[in-house]
Design a protein around this motif. Structure first.
Motif, PDB file in Angstrom:
ATOM      1  N   LEU A 103       0.826  -1.209   0.000  1.00  0.00           N
ATOM      2  CA  LEU A 103       0.000   0.000   0.000  1.00  0.00           C
ATOM      3  C   LEU A 103       0.862   1.261   0.000  1.00  0.00           C
ATOM      4  CD1 LEU A 103      -2.918  -0.831   2.468  1.00  0.00           C
ATOM      5  CD2 LEU A 103      -2.923  -0.880  -0.023  1.00  0.00           C
ATOM      6  N   THR A 104       1.956   1.241   0.745  1.00  0.00           N
ATOM      7  CA  THR A 104       2.860   2.390   0.780  1.00  0.00           C
ATOM      8  C   THR A 104       3.507   2.602  -0.574  1.00  0.00           C
ATOM      9  OG1 THR A 104       3.292   1.890   3.098  1.00  0.00           O
ATOM     10  CG2 THR A 104       4.783   3.424   2.026  1.00  0.00           C
ATOM     11  N   MET A 105       3.894   1.514  -1.221  1.00  0.00           N
ATOM     12  CA  MET A 105       4.480   1.586  -2.555  1.00  0.00           C
ATOM     13  C   MET A 105       3.489   2.219  -3.533  1.00  0.00           C
ATOM     14  SD  MET A 105       5.410  -1.630  -4.992  1.00  0.00           S
ATOM     15  CE  MET A 105       3.686  -2.103  -4.983  1.00  0.00           C
ATOM     16  N   ILE A 106       2.236   1.818  -3.461  1.00  0.00           N
ATOM     17  CA  ILE A 106       1.206   2.378  -4.340  1.00  0.00           C
ATOM     18  C   ILE A 106       0.992   3.857  -4.028  1.00  0.00           C
ATOM     19  CG2 ILE A 106      -1.266   2.282  -4.877  1.00  0.00           C
ATOM     20  CD1 ILE A 106      -1.042  -0.796  -4.481  1.00  0.00           C
ATOM     21  N   ALA A 107       0.974   4.205  -2.743  1.00  0.00           N
ATOM     22  CA  ALA A 107       0.780   5.610  -2.359  1.00  0.00           C
ATOM     23  C   ALA A 107       1.919   6.483  -2.874  1.00  0.00           C
ATOM     24  CB  ALA A 107       0.660   5.726  -0.843  1.00  0.00           C
ATOM     25  N   TYR A 108       3.153   6.010  -2.761  1.00  0.00           N
ATOM     26  CA  TYR A 108       4.272   6.784  -3.296  1.00  0.00           C
ATOM     27  C   TYR A 108       4.215   6.841  -4.824  1.00  0.00           C
ATOM     28  CZ  TYR A 108       6.863   7.552   1.040  1.00  0.00           C
ATOM     29  OH  TYR A 108       7.270   7.985   2.268  1.00  0.00           O
ATOM     30  N   GLY A 109       3.739   5.790  -5.463  1.00  0.00           N
ATOM     31  CA  GLY A 109       3.588   5.816  -6.919  1.00  0.00           C
ATOM     32  C   GLY A 109       2.561   6.844  -7.364  1.00  0.00           C
ATOM     33  N   VAL A 110       1.451   6.921  -6.669  1.00  0.00           N
ATOM     34  CA  VAL A 110       0.432   7.926  -6.979  1.00  0.00           C
ATOM     35  C   VAL A 110       0.976   9.321  -6.705  1.00  0.00           C
ATOM     36  CG1 VAL A 110      -1.845   8.780  -6.273  1.00  0.00           C
ATOM     37  CG2 VAL A 110      -1.501   6.346  -6.642  1.00  0.00           C
ATOM     38  N   SER A 111       1.722   9.480  -5.631  1.00  0.00           N
ATOM     39  CA  SER A 111       2.337  10.775  -5.335  1.00  0.00           C
ATOM     40  C   SER A 111       3.347  11.161  -6.412  1.00  0.00           C
ATOM     41  CB  SER A 111       3.022  10.730  -3.973  1.00  0.00           C
ATOM     42  OG  SER A 111       2.075  10.617  -2.954  1.00  0.00           O
ATOM     43  N   THR A 112       4.044  10.184  -6.949  1.00  0.00           N
ATOM     44  CA  THR A 112       4.971  10.461  -8.048  1.00  0.00           C
ATOM     45  C   THR A 112       4.220  10.994  -9.257  1.00  0.00           C
ATOM     46  OG1 THR A 112       6.455   8.715  -7.289  1.00  0.00           O
ATOM     47  CG2 THR A 112       6.735   9.461  -9.557  1.00  0.00           C
ATOM     48  N   PHE A 113       3.089  10.395  -9.570  1.00  0.00           N
ATOM     49  CA  PHE A 113       2.281  10.847 -10.701  1.00  0.00           C
ATOM     50  C   PHE A 113       1.826  12.292 -10.505  1.00  0.00           C
ATOM     51  CE2 PHE A 113      -2.045  11.432 -12.398  1.00  0.00           C
ATOM     52  CZ  PHE A 113      -1.752  11.371 -13.753  1.00  0.00           C
ATOM     53  N   PHE A 114       1.300  12.597  -9.322  1.00  0.00           N
ATOM     54  CA  PHE A 114       0.832  13.957  -9.072  1.00  0.00           C
ATOM     55  C   PHE A 114       1.986  14.949  -8.963  1.00  0.00           C
ATOM     56  CE2 PHE A 114      -3.075  11.755  -7.527  1.00  0.00           C
ATOM     57  CZ  PHE A 114      -3.914  12.268  -8.513  1.00  0.00           C
ATOM     58  N   SER A 115       3.124  14.518  -8.459  1.00  0.00           N
ATOM     59  CA  SER A 115       4.301  15.384  -8.418  1.00  0.00           C
ATOM     60  C   SER A 115       4.794  15.683  -9.828  1.00  0.00           C
ATOM     61  CB  SER A 115       5.421  14.734  -7.609  1.00  0.00           C
ATOM     62  OG  SER A 115       5.043  14.558  -6.286  1.00  0.00           O
ATOM     63  N   PHE A 116       4.726  14.689 -10.700  1.00  0.00           N
ATOM     64  CA  PHE A 116       5.118  14.906 -12.090  1.00  0.00           C
ATOM     65  C   PHE A 116       4.193  15.916 -12.754  1.00  0.00           C
ATOM     66  CE2 PHE A 116       4.661  13.832 -16.599  1.00  0.00           C
ATOM     67  CZ  PHE A 116       5.964  14.061 -17.021  1.00  0.00           C
ATOM     68  N   ARG A 117       2.900  15.788 -12.504  1.00  0.00           N
ATOM     69  CA  ARG A 117       1.941  16.748 -13.067  1.00  0.00           C
ATOM     70  C   ARG A 117       2.184  18.158 -12.541  1.00  0.00           C
ATOM     71  NH1 ARG A 117      -2.652  15.290 -15.727  1.00  0.00           N
ATOM     72  NH2 ARG A 117      -3.751  17.039 -14.798  1.00  0.00           N
ATOM     73  N   ALA A 118       2.503  18.288 -11.269  1.00  0.00           N
ATOM     74  CA  ALA A 118       2.789  19.601 -10.694  1.00  0.00           C
ATOM     75  C   ALA A 118       4.087  20.170 -11.263  1.00  0.00           C
ATOM     76  CB  ALA A 118       2.875  19.503  -9.179  1.00  0.00           C
ATOM     77  N   TRP A 119       5.071  19.311 -11.468  1.00  0.00           N
ATOM     78  CA  TRP A 119       6.343  19.769 -12.012  1.00  0.00           C
ATOM     79  C   TRP A 119       6.188  20.259 -13.446  1.00  0.00           C
ATOM     80  CZ3 TRP A 119       9.854  16.648 -15.269  1.00  0.00           C
ATOM     81  CH2 TRP A 119      11.069  17.313 -15.520  1.00  0.00           C
ATOM     82  N   LYS A 120       5.400  19.532 -14.239  1.00  0.00           N
ATOM     83  CA  LYS A 120       5.182  19.913 -15.632  1.00  0.00           C
ATOM     84  C   LYS A 120       4.141  21.016 -15.777  1.00  0.00           C
ATOM     85  CE  LYS A 120       7.863  17.464 -18.200  1.00  0.00           C
ATOM     86  NZ  LYS A 120       8.867  18.111 -19.032  1.00  0.00           N
ATOM     87  N   GLY A 121       3.420  21.323 -14.710  1.00  0.00           N
ATOM     88  CA  GLY A 121       2.398  22.366 -14.788  1.00  0.00           C
ATOM     89  C   GLY A 121       1.128  21.908 -15.459  1.00  0.00           C
TER      90      GLY A 121
END
Length: 135
Positions: A103-121
């Motif tokens: 579950l933690t791995m999945i949560a960090y994976g989802v956070s990576t996706f949203f962090s990527f979206r925030a980084w790219k704007g």
């Protein structure tokens, strides 16, 4: 909270007898501490004082690294669970730790996706898309 559950469940077993659980403990405690530090940084809005740091990029790299290392920790933890253990409570805690590591791995994976979206704007909303240059 999920990372805390992983290392608390492993720490409550005889993990020191199995080398694989040392890696799981390192990954879970390290990323739990760094995640709490990032949380406090954002809670106190310290990222505004350190404006020269590209925070979306830093968070994306952190979340991606956490995802990859939690994949290894999850696989290691799940592979090391022995259902024929003579200590049944260790088996239950290690199996639960494997579940929460997933579950933690999945949560960090989802956070990576949203962090990527925030980084790219890519996270624009209706308010920012209505801005025009007609002034």
């Amino acid at each position: 909270v999920l990372g805390l559950l992983v290392w608390a469940l492993i720490a409550d077993t005889t993990y020191y007898l199995h080398a694989a659980y040392g890696w799981v403990m390192f990954v879970s405690i390290f990323f739990w501490i760094v995640t709490v530090l990032f949380f406090v940084t954002y809670l106190l809005q310290l990222q505004l004082k350190f404006y020269m740091i590209p925070w979306p990029l830093v968070l994306m790299i952190f979340n991606a690294a956490a995802t990859v290392l939690y994949i290894t920790a999850f696989v290691t933890c799940a592979a090391a669970v022995q259902p024929t253990s003579w200590r049944q409570w260790d088996y239950n805690r290690r199996a639960a730790a494997s579940f929460f590591a997933c579950l933690t791995m999945i949560a960090y994976g989802v956070s990576t996706f949203f962090s990527f979206r925030a980084w790219k704007g890519l996270g624009s909303n209706a308010a920012t898309s209505q801005v025009s240059d007609h002034a």
